[in-house]
Design an enzyme around this catalytic site. Structure first.
Site, PDB file in Angstrom:
ATOM      1  N   GLY A 245       0.756  -1.238   0.000  1.00 20.56           N
ATOM      2  CA  GLY A 245       0.000   0.000   0.000  1.00 20.56           C
ATOM      3  C   GLY A 245       0.788   1.291   0.000  1.00 20.56           C
ATOM      4  O   GLY A 245       0.197   2.368  -0.112  1.00 20.56           O
ATOM      5  N   GLU A 287       3.891  -6.622   1.782  1.00 23.35           N
ATOM      6  CA  GLU A 287       3.608  -7.047   0.403  1.00 23.35           C
ATOM      7  C   GLU A 287       3.563  -5.863  -0.559  1.00 23.35           C
ATOM      8  O   GLU A 287       2.517  -5.558  -1.126  1.00 23.35           O
ATOM      9  CB  GLU A 287       2.245  -7.743   0.347  1.00 23.35           C
ATOM     10  CG  GLU A 287       2.177  -9.028   1.114  1.00 23.35           C
ATOM     11  CD  GLU A 287       0.764  -9.592   1.144  1.00 23.35           C
ATOM     12  OE1 GLU A 287       0.658 -10.818   1.229  1.00 23.35           O
ATOM     13  OE2 GLU A 287      -0.207  -8.822   1.093  1.00 23.35           O
ATOM     14  N   ARG A 290       3.113  -1.596  -5.888  1.00 22.27           N
ATOM     15  CA  ARG A 290       3.292  -0.314  -6.564  1.00 22.27           C
ATOM     16  C   ARG A 290       4.647   0.319  -6.267  1.00 22.27           C
ATOM     17  O   ARG A 290       5.312   0.840  -7.169  1.00 22.27           O
ATOM     18  CB  ARG A 290       2.181   0.634  -6.111  1.00 22.27           C
ATOM     19  CG  ARG A 290       2.156   1.970  -6.846  1.00 22.27           C
ATOM     20  CD  ARG A 290       1.198   2.956  -6.162  1.00 22.27           C
ATOM     21  NE  ARG A 290      -0.099   2.368  -5.889  1.00 22.27           N
ATOM     22  CZ  ARG A 290      -1.119   2.360  -6.752  1.00 22.27           C
ATOM     23  NH1 ARG A 290      -0.990   2.921  -7.924  1.00 22.27           N
ATOM     24  NH2 ARG A 290      -2.268   1.787  -6.430  1.00 22.27           N
ATOM     25  N   CYS A 358     -12.361   4.560 -28.654  1.00 24.29           N
ATOM     26  CA  CYS A 358     -13.646   5.209 -28.925  1.00 24.29           C
ATOM     27  C   CYS A 358     -14.399   5.466 -27.625  1.00 24.29           C
ATOM     28  O   CYS A 358     -15.478   4.911 -27.391  1.00 24.29           O
ATOM     29  CB  CYS A 358     -14.461   4.333 -29.862  1.00 24.29           C
ATOM     30  SG  CYS A 358     -13.623   4.038 -31.415  1.00 24.29           S
ATOM     31  N   GLU A 359     -13.819   6.283 -26.782  1.00 32.42           N
ATOM     32  CA  GLU A 359     -14.398   6.674 -25.495  1.00 32.42           C
ATOM     33  C   GLU A 359     -13.924   8.092 -25.222  1.00 32.42           C
ATOM     34  O   GLU A 359     -12.716   8.341 -25.238  1.00 32.42           O
ATOM     35  CB  GLU A 359     -13.832   5.803 -24.357  1.00 32.42           C
ATOM     36  CG  GLU A 359     -14.352   4.398 -24.269  1.00 32.42           C
ATOM     37  CD  GLU A 359     -15.773   4.324 -23.736  1.00 32.42           C
ATOM     38  OE1 GLU A 359     -16.122   5.139 -22.868  1.00 32.42           O
ATOM     39  OE2 GLU A 359     -16.522   3.473 -24.212  1.00 32.42           O
ATOM     40  N   TYR A 387       0.267  -1.558 -12.279  1.00 27.08           N
ATOM     41  CA  TYR A 387      -1.161  -1.469 -12.613  1.00 27.08           C
ATOM     42  C   TYR A 387      -1.403  -0.810 -13.967  1.00 27.08           C
ATOM     43  O   TYR A 387      -2.401  -0.112 -14.151  1.00 27.08           O
ATOM     44  CB  TYR A 387      -1.941  -0.742 -11.496  1.00 27.08           C
ATOM     45  CG  TYR A 387      -1.713  -1.392 -10.135  1.00 27.08           C
ATOM     46  CD1 TYR A 387      -2.188  -2.674  -9.880  1.00 27.08           C
ATOM     47  CD2 TYR A 387      -0.983  -0.759  -9.140  1.00 27.08           C
ATOM     48  CE1 TYR A 387      -1.944  -3.293  -8.659  1.00 27.08           C
ATOM     49  CE2 TYR A 387      -0.733  -1.368  -7.920  1.00 27.08           C
ATOM     50  CZ  TYR A 387      -1.227  -2.630  -7.686  1.00 27.08           C
ATOM     51  OH  TYR A 387      -0.978  -3.233  -6.477  1.00 27.08           O
TER      52      TYR A 387
HETATM   53  C1  LIG Z   1      -2.738  -5.066  -4.048  1.00 28.58           C
HETATM   54  C2  LIG Z   1      -2.233  -5.788  -2.878  1.00 28.58           C
HETATM   55  C3  LIG Z   1      -0.931  -5.553  -2.426  1.00 28.58           C
HETATM   56  C4  LIG Z   1      -0.016  -4.538  -3.053  1.00 28.58           C
HETATM   57  O1  LIG Z   1      -0.476  -3.245  -2.902  1.00 28.58           O
HETATM   58  P1  LIG Z   1       0.428  -2.001  -3.411  1.00 28.58           P
HETATM   59  O2  LIG Z   1      -0.413  -0.839  -3.116  1.00 28.58           O
HETATM   60  O3  LIG Z   1       0.655  -2.203  -4.858  1.00 28.58           O
HETATM   61  O4  LIG Z   1       1.688  -2.034  -2.629  1.00 28.58           O
HETATM   62  C5  LIG Z   1      -0.489  -6.296  -1.365  1.00 28.58           C
HETATM   63  N1  LIG Z   1      -1.262  -7.219  -0.764  1.00 28.58           N
HETATM   64  C6  LIG Z   1      -2.516  -7.467  -1.177  1.00 28.58           C
HETATM   65  C7  LIG Z   1      -3.318  -8.504  -0.500  1.00 28.58           C
HETATM   66  C8  LIG Z   1      -3.040  -6.757  -2.230  1.00 28.58           C
HETATM   67  O5  LIG Z   1      -4.296  -6.993  -2.629  1.00 28.58           O
END
Ligand SMILES: *Cc1c(COP(=O)(O)O)cnc(C)c1O
Length: 435
Positions: A245, A287, A290, A358-359, A387
């Site tokens: 996140g 995890e 991004r 076409c949007e 993404y």
């Molecule tokens: C999307 C997601 C992430 C990664 O989120 P980022 O914002 O890209 O760091 C990690 N864990 C889970 C379960 C996710 O769904």
């Protein structure tokens, strides 16, 4: 436009990435083109590993950017991998990613996907619901396996980010809410499943988050819950997975914390909360997706039509658009851009960058300052590593772009450009359709 990673401006006033000019890349591989800066991707992995240290774990969230070569980069940098579907799992296995380092996510894994994970021997299933718990338990029994699981919980935290990428609140399709008692019920049920080994707890509060406080708060809420669980059942998590996140810089005004600041905040909150609660300190898992892949990617486009509506707007049309970058249309995401072939030219125009779909909503950037663009210019949009490719599509039957990995003057294709033939590969015309 902010220069990231190995980006630099050469003496001729052109943008280089990985030691190659954007116009060379565009000429050799065509546009639109996803360009991945290998050194920056690896550096981001390393910074996470070093900041969280050898006792904790960094899991690369594959949904941000995944193909076999990217799996190899994450593997070589010692990261684990988060997959969220049978397709992502298949990609990882094809790349030779060690299955024991794979975390299998997803809020509605099918029986086939679960069997695929069991057969591969993934390191962790992150179980999202009571339904999945029962299903996994049954399928594990049938396969004669005892998978290691984490339970995904919703800690009830509102992170300040776009509502489509907020996931920690109680009203979420992901995870078992702590507040309603379903999380505790899930732990009890998991402990009663002889086919499952409950190792830990998981949460993920959202994406593109700039504030460290929600991450600290998530750690505190999860550990308080763990302490309650310990009092009620005697079980305590060995592993506490706090998800991803961390936000990244897209446009001026974005001010994300550094990876090291995130690590200090999270590890500090875990240490302090464990001491206060008198509970052991679990292994911390994060995890990031991004914040590893995003800054490492740049998309190159060729400018086509330039349409000035006097007194209204200057449209610059590029040869891609929402097909290769859905984020502006999906959640008003903002980007910077530059004319890569003359990046030192004075910006004299305020332009709207539109795609070729076409949007009317196929607008990549509103009101960006550029030198007055001309057909044939190369437009670079940075921070598209996460993404973009993974959310790409074939609307209007546009083939997906190629992706190249650049490093020290070399460029290698890691995803080929789709061909027109690829677009009709799965089409079928039933016999007799024309009669
Ligand atoms: C999307 C997601 C992430 C990664 O989120 P980022 O914002 O890209 O760091 C990690 N864990 C889970 C379960 C996710 O769904």
């Amino acid at each position: 436009m902010l220069l990231r990673g190995t980006m630099q401006v050469n003496p001729a006033g052109e943008l280089e990435i990985g030691g190659i000019t954007a116009s060379t890349l565009a000429g050799k591989f065509g546009t639109p083109l996803y360009v991945i800066d290998e050194a920056l991707f690896r550096e981001n992995c390393r910074r996470y590993r070093e900041a969280f240290g050898p006792d904790n774990r960094v899991v690369y969230a594959g949904k941000a950017l995944l193909c076999t070569a990217v799996c190899r980069l994450a593997e070589e940098e010692g990261l684990c991998l988060d997959v969220a579907s049978g397709g992502e799992l298949y990609t990882a296995l094809k790349a030779g990613f060690p299955p024991e380092r794979i975390y299998f996510h997803g809020n509605n894994k099918s029986p086939e996907e679960i069997r695929q994970g069991l057969e591969a021997g993934v390191g962790r299933f992150v179980v999202d619901s009571l339904y999945e718990l029962d299903l996994l338990s049954r399928l594990a029994g049938e396969a004669g396996k005892r998978p290691v699981i984490l339970l995904r919980l919703t800690p009830g935290i509102e992170a300040h980010t776009h509502e489509y990428v907020r996931t920690g609140q109680i009203d979420s399709k992901f995870g078992l809410p702590i507040a309603t008692g379903q999380a505790l019920a899930g732990v009890r049920r998991a402990l009663a499943c002889p086919n499952l080994k409950l190792l830990g707890l998981h949460c993920h509060i959202g994406s593109q988050i700039f504030d460290l406080e929600p991450f600290r708060e998530a750690a505190r809420v999860m550990l308080s819950f763990a302490a309650e669980v310990q009092a009620a059942t005697g079980w305590f998590p060995e592993e506490l997975n706090l998800g991803g996140g961390l936000g990244i810089y897209y446009v001026s005004g974005d001010d994300p914390p550094a990876i090291e600041e995130l690590a200090a905040a999270v590890l500090g909150a875990v240490r302090q909360t464990c001491a206060e609660l008198g509970v052991p300190q679990p292994r911390v898992v994060v995890e990031p997706g991004r914040s590893i892949a995003g800054p490492a990617g740049t998309t190159l486009y060729t400018v086509g039509a330039v349409k000035e509506i006097p007194g209204v707007r200057l449209y610059v049309m590029v040869d891609g658009g929402m097909n290769d970058n859905i984020r502006p249309a999906l959640y008003q995401a903002r980007y910077e851009a530059a004319l890569a072939n003359r990046i030192t030219d004075e910006p004299t125009a305020t332009v709207t960058v539109a795609g070729k779909c076409c949007e009317s909503g196929d607008v990549l950037i509103q009101n960006v300052r550029l030198p007055y663009p001309a057909p044939g210019d190369i437009l670079a949009v940075p921070a598209t590593g996460a993404y973009n490719y993974t959310m790409s599509m074939n609307y209007n039957r546009l083939p997906r772009p190629a992706m190249v990995l650049v490093k020290e003057g070399r460029a290698e294709v890691i995803v080929s450009r789709e061909s027109l033939e690829d677009l009709v590969r799965n089409d079928r015309v039933p016999d007799g359709l024309w009669k």
